[in-house]
Motif scaffolding. Structure first.
Motif, short mmCIF file in Angstrom:
data_model
loop_
_atom_site.label_atom_id
_atom_site.label_comp_id
_atom_site.label_asym_id
_atom_site.label_seq_id
_atom_site.Cartn_x
_atom_site.Cartn_y
_atom_site.Cartn_z
N ALA A 43 39.90 48.46 33.32
CA ALA A 43 38.55 47.62 33.21
C ALA A 43 38.98 46.21 33.38
N PRO A 44 38.83 46.00 34.88
CA PRO A 44 39.08 44.80 35.33
C PRO A 44 37.81 43.61 34.94
N ARG A 45 38.20 42.27 34.89
CA ARG A 45 37.51 41.29 34.47
C ARG A 45 36.37 41.14 35.70
N ASN A 46 35.28 40.52 35.29
CA ASN A 46 34.18 40.59 36.14
C ASN A 46 34.45 39.47 37.07
N ALA A 47 34.74 39.61 38.27
CA ALA A 47 35.20 38.71 39.44
C ALA A 47 34.23 37.44 39.51
N TYR A 48 33.10 37.32 39.00
CA TYR A 48 32.05 36.66 39.09
C TYR A 48 32.03 35.51 38.11
N VAL A 49 32.61 35.63 36.98
CA VAL A 49 32.77 34.79 36.13
C VAL A 49 33.17 33.48 36.29
N GLY A 50 34.18 33.39 37.07
CA GLY A 50 34.66 32.05 37.70
C GLY A 50 33.38 31.31 38.65
N VAL A 51 32.62 31.98 39.23
CA VAL A 51 31.57 31.44 39.95
C VAL A 51 30.67 30.89 38.96
N TYR A 52 30.34 31.62 37.90
CA TYR A 52 29.43 31.02 36.84
C TYR A 52 29.89 29.87 36.14
N ILE A 53 31.24 29.81 35.92
CA ILE A 53 31.86 28.61 35.37
C ILE A 53 31.79 27.44 36.03
N VAL A 54 31.95 27.70 37.39
CA VAL A 54 31.74 26.33 38.45
C VAL A 54 30.54 25.80 38.44
N GLY A 74 43.12 35.38 39.75
CA GLY A 74 44.16 36.25 40.42
C GLY A 74 43.74 37.62 41.19
N ARG A 75 42.67 37.70 41.52
CA ARG A 75 42.25 38.75 42.49
C ARG A 75 41.90 38.41 43.95
N VAL A 76 42.49 39.32 44.49
CA VAL A 76 42.52 39.03 46.11
C VAL A 76 41.06 39.44 46.66
N GLU A 77 40.70 40.62 46.26
CA GLU A 77 39.62 41.06 47.05
C GLU A 77 38.17 40.61 46.80
N GLY A 78 37.78 39.77 47.86
CA GLY A 78 36.31 38.85 47.54
C GLY A 78 36.77 37.46 47.37
N PHE A 79 38.12 36.94 47.66
CA PHE A 79 38.40 35.64 47.09
C PHE A 79 37.36 34.48 48.18
N ILE A 80 37.47 34.88 49.43
CA ILE A 80 36.51 33.77 50.24
C ILE A 80 35.23 33.81 49.78
N VAL A 81 34.44 35.15 49.48
CA VAL A 81 33.19 35.16 49.09
C VAL A 81 32.91 34.44 47.89
N ARG A 82 33.76 34.58 46.86
CA ARG A 82 33.68 34.05 45.50
C ARG A 82 33.49 32.58 45.75
#
Length: 97
Positions: free
Chosen positions: A7-18, A61-69
């Motif tokens: 159950a990976p973490r939501n990748a966009y949580v970091g976007v919302y934090i910023v 630490g997620r590689v997929e979609g790094f540039i998009v995020r």
């Protein structure tokens, strides 16, 4: 070899934090600083938010979609900070009694 996360973490949580930090920084700078000093300090705050967006995405630490995020973090923060600074600019045009 590493095992995939079940159950990976939501990748966009970091976007919302910023974005949240951009909102908080813009409002604090707009309230605390006088009108003449707001724009230079908003630029400094935006530079810090850009660096923070890289740091947060690297920390996740997620590689997929790094540039998009990272681009979503930066562009969203730019729009948020721009809209808040427009609001403070319009408020500065209103004469005080």
């Amino acid at each position: 070899m590493t095992e995939p996360a079940l159950a990976p973490r939501n990748a966009y949580v970091g976007v919302y934090i910023v974005w949240g930090i951009a909102v908080a920084a813009s409002i604090v700078l707009g309230i605390v600083l006088p009108e003449d000093d707001r724009v230079p300090w908003m630029l400094v705050a935006f530079g810090i938010v850009v660096l923070l967006s890289f740091a947060v995405q690297l920390w996740f630490g997620r590689v997929e979609g790094f540039i998009v995020r990272v681009s979503a973090s930066v562009i969203g923060a730019l729009l948020i900070m721009g809209l808040i600074s427009v609001g403070f600019g319009l408020a500065a045009l209103v004469p005080t009694a």
